[in-house]
Write an enzyme that holds these catalytic residues in place. Structure first.
Site, PDB file in Angstrom:
ATOM      1  N   ASP A  88       0.341  -0.932   0.346  1.00 20.26           N
ATOM      2  CA  ASP A  88       0.013  -0.084   0.099  1.00 20.26           C
ATOM      3  C   ASP A  88       0.760   0.925  -0.031  1.00 20.26           C
ATOM      4  O   ASP A  88       2.120   1.391   0.804  1.00 20.26           O
ATOM      5  CB  ASP A  88      -0.875   0.014   1.140  1.00 20.26           C
ATOM      6  CG  ASP A  88      -1.508   1.084   1.419  1.00 20.26           C
ATOM      7  OD1 ASP A  88      -2.842   0.813   0.451  1.00 20.26           O
ATOM      8  OD2 ASP A  88      -2.118   2.506   1.952  1.00 20.26           O
TER       9      ASP A  88
HETATM   10  N1  GTP Z   1       3.188   3.289 -12.925  1.00 23.07           N
HETATM   11  C1  GTP Z   1       3.113   4.437 -11.781  1.00 23.07           C
HETATM   12  N2  GTP Z   1       1.896   4.327 -10.480  1.00 23.07           N
HETATM   13  C2  GTP Z   1       2.068   4.604  -9.302  1.00 23.07           C
HETATM   14  C3  GTP Z   1       2.460   6.268  -8.596  1.00 23.07           C
HETATM   15  N3  GTP Z   1       2.591   6.310  -7.599  1.00 23.07           N
HETATM   16  C4  GTP Z   1       1.328   5.655  -7.130  1.00 23.07           C
HETATM   17  N4  GTP Z   1       1.346   4.773  -7.904  1.00 23.07           N
HETATM   18  C5  GTP Z   1      -0.096   3.314  -8.084  1.00 23.07           C
HETATM   19  O1  GTP Z   1      -0.571   4.301  -6.887  1.00 23.07           O
HETATM   20  C6  GTP Z   1      -1.271   3.388  -6.889  1.00 23.07           C
HETATM   21  C7  GTP Z   1      -1.458   3.378  -5.126  1.00 23.07           C
HETATM   22  O2  GTP Z   1      -2.847   3.109  -4.578  1.00 23.07           O
HETATM   23  P1  GTP Z   1      -2.721   1.748  -3.698  1.00 23.07           P
HETATM   24  O3  GTP Z   1      -3.953   1.733  -2.834  1.00 23.07           O
HETATM   25  O4  GTP Z   1      -1.424   1.566  -2.952  1.00 23.07           O
HETATM   26  O5  GTP Z   1      -2.298   0.000  -4.621  1.00 23.07           O
HETATM   27  P2  GTP Z   1      -4.012  -0.074  -5.845  1.00 23.07           P
HETATM   28  O6  GTP Z   1      -4.205   0.461  -6.622  1.00 23.07           O
HETATM   29  O7  GTP Z   1      -5.840   0.535  -5.133  1.00 23.07           O
HETATM   30  O8  GTP Z   1      -4.418  -1.414  -5.523  1.00 23.07           O
HETATM   31  P3  GTP Z   1      -4.193  -2.446  -3.843  1.00 23.07           P
HETATM   32  O9  GTP Z   1      -3.102  -2.697  -3.969  1.00 23.07           O
HETATM   33  O10 GTP Z   1      -4.863  -3.375  -5.097  1.00 23.07           O
HETATM   34  O11 GTP Z   1      -4.931  -1.825  -3.701  1.00 23.07           O
HETATM   35  C8  GTP Z   1      -0.470   2.035  -6.912  1.00 23.07           C
HETATM   36  O12 GTP Z   1      -1.787   1.263  -8.506  1.00 23.07           O
HETATM   37  C9  GTP Z   1       0.855   2.243  -7.225  1.00 23.07           C
HETATM   38  O13 GTP Z   1       0.945   1.479  -8.456  1.00 23.07           O
HETATM   39  C10 GTP Z   1       4.015   5.945  -9.410  1.00 23.07           C
HETATM   40  O14 GTP Z   1       4.945   6.816  -9.530  1.00 23.07           O
HETATM   41  N5  GTP Z   1       3.660   5.702 -11.427  1.00 23.07           N
END
Ligand code: GTP
Length: 200
Positions: free
Chosen positions: A69
């Protein structure tokens, strides 16, 4: 062969692992992130990473389950994905020219033994100074609403980032150097589970 299961819907996390030689199965955890509170941004992302890994580990008989996360820490507050274009705009207007920490909680569970290794990785991020017009165009692209902290390094957000100190994969969503250590804590060497290279 050690099965790797990524308990995440993040396409970026899956891409990082695939580029690094793993080919994980994806099982999305479905954890309600809004229902979780914590005393600090670091504690929040670790609690959430552990909850995501634990929820999926229950469904898996044999394998290493990885939960993550990510949150942006700025002024001691945790910022996940913006809930609206207005919120994304407000965040960029207040964070441009400033420095924050992108924190990603990581948890790996070996479902065969129940053993767990978990830790937060931190990368310092220095925001550039996009104009109001550039912020409006970036928010209109829709990208900031899909990512923690409303920015990416490897996407359109990259135009507006002045630099980082620390691991860049951690910002994208999963820290390879930390994951290597967590696998090692569980007795697994990453070079013994990555696919055989085909770069000849
Ligand atoms: N491509 C990319 N994605 C980013 C970056 N910073 C944050 N993210 C994305 O932002 C999202 C952060 O949200 P989380 O709640 O951690 O993860 P999620 O996408 O909701 O997916 P879950 O793990 O199923 O909760 C993730 O998908 C990260 O990969 C970046 O610099 N580049």
């Amino acid at each position: 062969m050690t099965e790797i299961i990524l308990a995440s819907a993040s396409p970026a996390r899956l891409a990082v692992l695939r580029e690094a030689g793993l080919d994980p199965e994806v099982i999305v955890s479905g954890v309600d992130e809004e229902a979780v509170t914590a005393e600090s941004p670091a504690e929040l992302c670790l609690v959430l990473a552990r909850a995501k890994a634990a929820a999926v580990a229950e469904m898996v008989a044999q394998g290493l389950v990885i939960g993550c996360d990510s949150v942006l820490e700025l002024d001691g507050q945790a910022y996940g994905k913006p809930k609206s274009a207005e919120e994304a705009t407000g965040r960029w207007r207040s964070m441009r020219g400033r420095t924050g920490r992108l924190l990603t909680g990581h948890c790996v569970i070996d479902t065969a033994t129940g053993a767990e290794a978990a830790q937060v990785a931190s990368t310092t991020v220095r925001f550039g100074t996009p104009s109001d017009e550039e912020i409006a165009a970036y928010v209109a692209s829709g990208e900031p609403l899909r990512v923690a902290g409303a920015f990416t390094l490897d996407g359109r957000g990259g135009w507006f980032m002045d630099g980082i100190e620390g691991d860049h994969t951690n910002v994208i969503g999963i820290s390879l150097p930390l994951l290597r250590r967590l696998f090692a804590d569980l007795g697994v060497s990453v070079t013994s589970i990555w696919k055989q290279g085909s770069f000849h």
